[in-house]
Design a protein around this motif. Sequence first.
Motif, PDB file in Angstrom:
ATOM      1  N   SER A 284       0.828  -1.204   0.000  1.00 54.12           N
ATOM      2  CA  SER A 284       0.000   0.000   0.000  1.00 54.12           C
ATOM      3  C   SER A 284       0.862   1.254   0.000  1.00 54.12           C
ATOM      4  N   GLY A 285       1.972   1.210   0.731  1.00 53.14           N
ATOM      5  CA  GLY A 285       2.875   2.349   0.750  1.00 53.14           C
ATOM      6  C   GLY A 285       3.478   2.638  -0.617  1.00 53.14           C
ATOM      7  N   ALA A 343      -5.672   9.844  -6.385  1.00 52.94           N
ATOM      8  CA  ALA A 343      -4.574   9.894  -5.413  1.00 52.94           C
ATOM      9  C   ALA A 343      -5.081  10.201  -4.009  1.00 52.94           C
ATOM     10  N   PHE A 344      -6.023  11.138  -3.898  1.00 56.88           N
ATOM     11  CA  PHE A 344      -6.571  11.453  -2.575  1.00 56.88           C
ATOM     12  C   PHE A 344      -7.198  10.204  -1.953  1.00 56.88           C
ATOM     13  N   ASN A 345      -7.935   9.455  -2.766  1.00 54.00           N
ATOM     14  CA  ASN A 345      -8.605   8.252  -2.265  1.00 54.00           C
ATOM     15  C   ASN A 345      -7.594   7.188  -1.848  1.00 54.00           C
ATOM     16  N   ILE A 346      -6.541   7.046  -2.635  1.00 54.91           N
ATOM     17  CA  ILE A 346      -5.506   6.046  -2.326  1.00 54.91           C
ATOM     18  C   ILE A 346      -4.804   6.394  -1.017  1.00 54.91           C
ATOM     19  N   ILE A 347      -4.552   7.674  -0.803  1.00 57.00           N
ATOM     20  CA  ILE A 347      -3.916   8.094   0.447  1.00 57.00           C
ATOM     21  C   ILE A 347      -4.817   7.745   1.632  1.00 57.00           C
ATOM     22  N   GLY A 348      -6.117   7.961   1.477  1.00 52.87           N
ATOM     23  CA  GLY A 348      -7.054   7.574   2.530  1.00 52.87           C
ATOM     24  C   GLY A 348      -7.092   6.075   2.736  1.00 52.87           C
ATOM     25  N   ASN A 349      -7.077   5.321   1.645  1.00 54.19           N
ATOM     26  CA  ASN A 349      -7.047   3.857   1.756  1.00 54.19           C
ATOM     27  C   ASN A 349      -5.801   3.385   2.495  1.00 54.19           C
ATOM     28  N   ASP A 350      -4.681   4.050   2.228  1.00 55.69           N
ATOM     29  CA  ASP A 350      -3.435   3.654   2.887  1.00 55.69           C
ATOM     30  C   ASP A 350      -3.524   3.838   4.394  1.00 55.69           C
ATOM     31  N   VAL A 351      -4.188   4.895   4.831  1.00 55.29           N
ATOM     32  CA  VAL A 351      -4.388   5.099   6.274  1.00 55.29           C
ATOM     33  C   VAL A 351      -5.231   3.952   6.843  1.00 55.29           C
ATOM     34  N   PHE A 376      -7.112  -3.461  -3.108  1.00 50.65           N
ATOM     35  CA  PHE A 376      -7.504  -3.781  -4.479  1.00 50.65           C
ATOM     36  C   PHE A 376      -8.077  -2.548  -5.172  1.00 50.65           C
ATOM     37  N   GLN A 377      -8.860  -1.774  -4.439  1.00 52.67           N
ATOM     38  CA  GLN A 377      -9.415  -0.545  -5.014  1.00 52.67           C
ATOM     39  C   GLN A 377      -8.289   0.419  -5.387  1.00 52.67           C
ATOM     40  N   LEU A 382      -5.725   3.194  -9.543  1.00 57.16           N
ATOM     41  CA  LEU A 382      -4.495   3.837 -10.007  1.00 57.16           C
ATOM     42  C   LEU A 382      -4.174   3.396 -11.436  1.00 57.16           C
ATOM     43  N   ALA A 383      -4.360   2.113 -11.713  1.00 53.73           N
ATOM     44  CA  ALA A 383      -4.118   1.613 -13.077  1.00 53.73           C
ATOM     45  C   ALA A 383      -5.046   2.295 -14.079  1.00 53.73           C
ATOM     46  N   TYR A 384      -6.323   2.422 -13.725  1.00 46.70           N
ATOM     47  CA  TYR A 384      -7.270   3.091 -14.621  1.00 46.70           C
ATOM     48  C   TYR A 384      -6.922   4.568 -14.786  1.00 46.70           C
TER      49      TYR A 384
END
Length: 478
Positions: A284-285, A343-351, A376-377, A382-384
Amino acid sequence: MENGKENKTGYRVEQDSIGAKDIPGDVYYGVQSLRAAENFRITGLNMHPEIINSLAYIKKASAITNCESGILEKKKAKAIVQACDEILTGKLHEYFIVDPIQGGAGTSLNMNANEVIANRAIEILGGKKGDYSAVNPNDDVNCGQSTNDVIPTAGKMTSLRLLQNLKKELLRLHGALCKKAEEFDHVIKMGRTQMQDAVPIRLGQEFQAYSDAIMRDIHRMDNAMDEMRTVNMGGTAVGTGINADEAYVSRIVPNLSKISDIQFVQAFDLIDATQNLDPFVAVSGAVKACAVTLSKIANDLRLMSSGPRAGFGEINLPAKQNGSSIMPGKVNPVIPEVVNQVAFNIIGNDVTITMAAEGGQLELNAFEPIVFYCLFQSIDTLAYAVQTFIDNCVTGITANEERCRQLVENSIGVITAICPHVGYEKAAEIAKKAMKTGESIRNLILREGLLSEKEMETVLDPVNMTEPGISGKELLRK
């Protein structure tokens, strides 16, 4: 009441430790799956198809291994393998009905797979769904396994496949940015630090820096994928291997590697690998770091294309759709904007992933479902995002060369290139005059006779201003 017996038209009765329950007669899931679907109505989403396939690979490898070890009779193993192969072709996915976010550390998902595979295997052997005396979800399909080694292994296999797709798109992006770096190498523009004019830079150099950052993310992704190759299959409940045959424990990971075409290794310490989810935090990081890189690039493109007349206006992004319901002709940087939002969503997912991994207790972490849901999300989106960034933005970027040149010539920042020839104090004096009067640095230098026109052309040559290695006086001697 016996499992599989008809209770009323169109239904069969199945029983577990909670009690008896009516199950639609034509479905492949069973009582434990249905209870989970009723208990966990959380996201309203289906299970990711790749984790369903990963479970099919694991159950297939386990059936083969148990058969080789003399634990599972051949006809049952063959039927289980056939059922798994059908799942791998996309069949039966609609019978995976449990929500991606669920309590129980993934037991619901594991049992959903066990029941679907068992019921299809029963059919293959000529029996009726729900007659688990023919093939049992726990005793046969789940033989030698536990949710606690199956689910993390499925999560790692799924992550690997999704990361491979992401890496493919990142390599495409790297190539597209390299092409733009070459295309724009001759375009000089104003470099900026802290949003203020700094010193000149070539537009191609900026795009080359973007490509280098993406390649660094690709290398980071490779390291992340290595984290996913160590699995705890054979550890069963807490990593001690209880209820798993010794031959099964030694063969399961090689067999899984062979049928999945992914090189897995069995964890040296199965207890550690069962307790801890830090590999998913590492992945995730890496995904988050890449998202941050992309978001920063998207920010830069939005700034450089801003205006187009009242902003920087240094580059043009492809026009993809109308930008306003009220302002005619307005076109927004919608592709960079969606990259930012991903990117904002991925940062939240990482938390979320970080907190879920930290929240485990003792011999197991119960929060793998939310880790997988978020991870997975993150990888998929990110790929899309990278895909649309390449195809709908990066490849179509053009440079406004004249605008870039004007901004450089009218900027105070070029005084830095002139400083070695006139001295710091004089250069500072010229800069202050330029800011006060609005006159260009070039004109002030020429009017005061500090440098000739020819010398100015040499000093302000794009390559000379954007490459190290030649001092000011050496430059003029040339």
